[in-house]
Design a protein around this motif. Sequence first.
Motif, PDB file in Angstrom:
ATOM      1  N   UNK A 226       0.834  -1.210   0.000  1.00  0.00           N
ATOM      2  CA  UNK A 226       0.000   0.000   0.000  1.00  0.00           C
ATOM      3  C   UNK A 226       0.864   1.253   0.000  1.00  0.00           C
ATOM      4  N   UNK A 227       1.915   1.230   0.770  1.00  0.00           N
ATOM      5  CA  UNK A 227       2.805   2.395   0.835  1.00  0.00           C
ATOM      6  C   UNK A 227       3.466   2.640  -0.519  1.00  0.00           C
ATOM      7  N   UNK A 228       3.978   1.583  -1.132  1.00  0.00           N
ATOM      8  CA  UNK A 228       4.629   1.730  -2.426  1.00  0.00           C
ATOM      9  C   UNK A 228       3.632   2.143  -3.505  1.00  0.00           C
ATOM     10  N   UNK A 229       2.432   1.565  -3.470  1.00  0.00           N
ATOM     11  CA  UNK A 229       1.410   1.897  -4.462  1.00  0.00           C
ATOM     12  C   UNK A 229       0.992   3.367  -4.364  1.00  0.00           C
ATOM     13  N   UNK A 230       0.920   3.885  -3.139  1.00  0.00           N
ATOM     14  CA  UNK A 230       0.527   5.290  -2.989  1.00  0.00           C
ATOM     15  C   UNK A 230       1.585   6.208  -3.587  1.00  0.00           C
ATOM     16  N   UNK A 231       2.867   5.880  -3.382  1.00  0.00           N
ATOM     17  CA  UNK A 231       3.943   6.672  -3.991  1.00  0.00           C
ATOM     18  C   UNK A 231       3.869   6.588  -5.511  1.00  0.00           C
ATOM     19  N   UNK A 232       3.623   5.384  -6.044  1.00  0.00           N
ATOM     20  CA  UNK A 232       3.519   5.216  -7.495  1.00  0.00           C
ATOM     21  C   UNK A 232       2.343   6.009  -8.050  1.00  0.00           C
ATOM     22  N   UNK A 233       1.235   5.979  -7.341  1.00  0.00           N
ATOM     23  CA  UNK A 233       0.054   6.720  -7.790  1.00  0.00           C
ATOM     24  C   UNK A 233       0.336   8.218  -7.838  1.00  0.00           C
ATOM     25  N   UNK A 234       1.112   8.715  -6.883  1.00  0.00           N
ATOM     26  CA  UNK A 234       1.424  10.142  -6.881  1.00  0.00           C
ATOM     27  C   UNK A 234       2.365  10.493  -8.031  1.00  0.00           C
ATOM     28  N   UNK A 235       3.306   9.599  -8.349  1.00  0.00           N
ATOM     29  CA  UNK A 235       4.157   9.812  -9.516  1.00  0.00           C
ATOM     30  C   UNK A 235       3.310   9.919 -10.783  1.00  0.00           C
ATOM     31  N   UNK A 236       2.335   9.033 -10.924  1.00  0.00           N
ATOM     32  CA  UNK A 236       1.457   9.071 -12.097  1.00  0.00           C
ATOM     33  C   UNK A 236       0.658  10.365 -12.132  1.00  0.00           C
ATOM     34  N   UNK A 237       0.198  10.800 -10.979  1.00  0.00           N
ATOM     35  CA  UNK A 237      -0.550  12.054 -10.893  1.00  0.00           C
ATOM     36  C   UNK A 237       0.299  13.245 -11.328  1.00  0.00           C
ATOM     37  N   UNK A 238       1.606  13.146 -11.094  1.00  0.00           N
ATOM     38  CA  UNK A 238       2.528  14.225 -11.462  1.00  0.00           C
ATOM     39  C   UNK A 238       2.991  14.137 -12.913  1.00  0.00           C
ATOM     40  N   UNK A 239       2.511  13.129 -13.625  1.00  0.00           N
ATOM     41  CA  UNK A 239       2.812  13.047 -15.048  1.00  0.00           C
ATOM     42  C   UNK A 239       3.906  12.079 -15.439  1.00  0.00           C
ATOM     43  N   UNK A 240       4.421  11.293 -14.501  1.00  0.00           N
ATOM     44  CA  UNK A 240       5.443  10.306 -14.822  1.00  0.00           C
ATOM     45  C   UNK A 240       4.777   9.124 -15.536  1.00  0.00           C
ATOM     46  N   UNK A 241       5.402   8.643 -16.579  1.00  0.00           N
ATOM     47  CA  UNK A 241       4.831   7.535 -17.351  1.00  0.00           C
ATOM     48  C   UNK A 241       4.881   6.236 -16.541  1.00  0.00           C
ATOM     49  N   UNK A 242       3.800   5.462 -16.650  1.00  0.00           N
ATOM     50  CA  UNK A 242       3.716   4.210 -15.898  1.00  0.00           C
ATOM     51  C   UNK A 242       4.828   3.248 -16.270  1.00  0.00           C
ATOM     52  N   UNK A 243       5.291   3.307 -17.516  1.00  0.00           N
ATOM     53  CA  UNK A 243       6.333   2.388 -17.972  1.00  0.00           C
ATOM     54  C   UNK A 243       7.652   2.611 -17.238  1.00  0.00           C
ATOM     55  N   UNK A 244       7.836   3.787 -16.643  1.00  0.00           N
ATOM     56  CA  UNK A 244       9.076   4.066 -15.918  1.00  0.00           C
ATOM     57  C   UNK A 244       9.049   3.493 -14.501  1.00  0.00           C
ATOM     58  N   UNK A 245       7.878   3.153 -13.989  1.00  0.00           N
ATOM     59  CA  UNK A 245       7.729   2.789 -12.581  1.00  0.00           C
ATOM     60  C   UNK A 245       7.805   1.278 -12.383  1.00  0.00           C
ATOM     61  N   UNK A 246       8.525   0.873 -11.380  1.00  0.00           N
ATOM     62  CA  UNK A 246       8.574  -0.524 -10.962  1.00  0.00           C
ATOM     63  C   UNK A 246       8.324  -0.575  -9.458  1.00  0.00           C
ATOM     64  N   UNK A 247       7.187  -1.174  -9.070  1.00  0.00           N
ATOM     65  CA  UNK A 247       6.757  -1.189  -7.673  1.00  0.00           C
ATOM     66  C   UNK A 247       7.040  -2.557  -7.072  1.00  0.00           C
ATOM     67  N   UNK A 248       7.660  -2.548  -5.896  1.00  0.00           N
ATOM     68  CA  UNK A 248       7.976  -3.799  -5.213  1.00  0.00           C
ATOM     69  C   UNK A 248       7.610  -3.680  -3.736  1.00  0.00           C
TER      70      UNK A 248
END
Length: 271
Positions: A226-248
């Motif tokens: 949940x913690x990692x997903x929330x950070x990833x979601x905020x990156x997406x909200x800021x315009x970072x492409x999903x392909x750049x993100x790797x969540x573990x």
Amino acid sequence: MTSYLAYWLTSLSLLSAHYQQPPEQARWVLVADPFFCQLQQQVTGLGQVQFMTAPAEPLTLQFEFEQPNLHVNSARLQVIDADWQAPALRRGGTVFSASAIAAQRIEFREAPLLWLQQLHLGYWLLFEFQTDDTDVRLTLTSIEGRQAVDGFRQCVTKMAPLTWQQARDLSLEMQRGQRTLSSAQQTQLRQLVSYLQYDKAVQRILIDGHADDTGDQLADRLLSRERADDAAAYFLELGVKAAMLEVRAHGNRYPVAANQPNRRVVVRLIR
């Protein structure tokens, strides 16, 4: 004048030397980069004066000597009047001592913004150095100081918010039971996204969620996710492409140290 200056600095018999930068040589040179701003003036035969700053680093004024064996015991700096200024503009300046003295380099950190403001107004700088053999006074004159300082200020406003060393590995410490980013942590991620605009070499962003060992491994794993997903979601909200993100999600594995909290999200940039 230059050859005499070199002699002054190495002579054991001379008690003091005073050098004034010739007006035709008193020009500031701007070195501008998204990760570095420098305003420098070369003093022939003596060294280089430079205002320097980098992302998230304080502004400093440095003096680098050309002579490799010159041992400076103390150094002072003062803003002084230019010889062309009318009496109404003339003023006395506070004397500042060097913040750090190392081999061939002296740093002044106390009031560099003040010195830039005074250069912008046309004033000069007076350096006083005490070595093992002599006292040296250097009057640093200035030509087109206003334009030089304006250019330096523009460089600073366009500077990246972080250096690569600061951006590549970010650890967001979480409170017990915290699942989403705090406003302060969101600010840190916004700085990171702003950094990405300057560094096109970054290919991936690793987001690793961690949790304390509470005794239930499944619950720990879900919390870290949940913690990692929330950070990833905020990156997406800021315009970072999903392909750049790797969540573990690591749960309670890989603790920072024994008996230390493991509540964190670690963000790593990969070039």
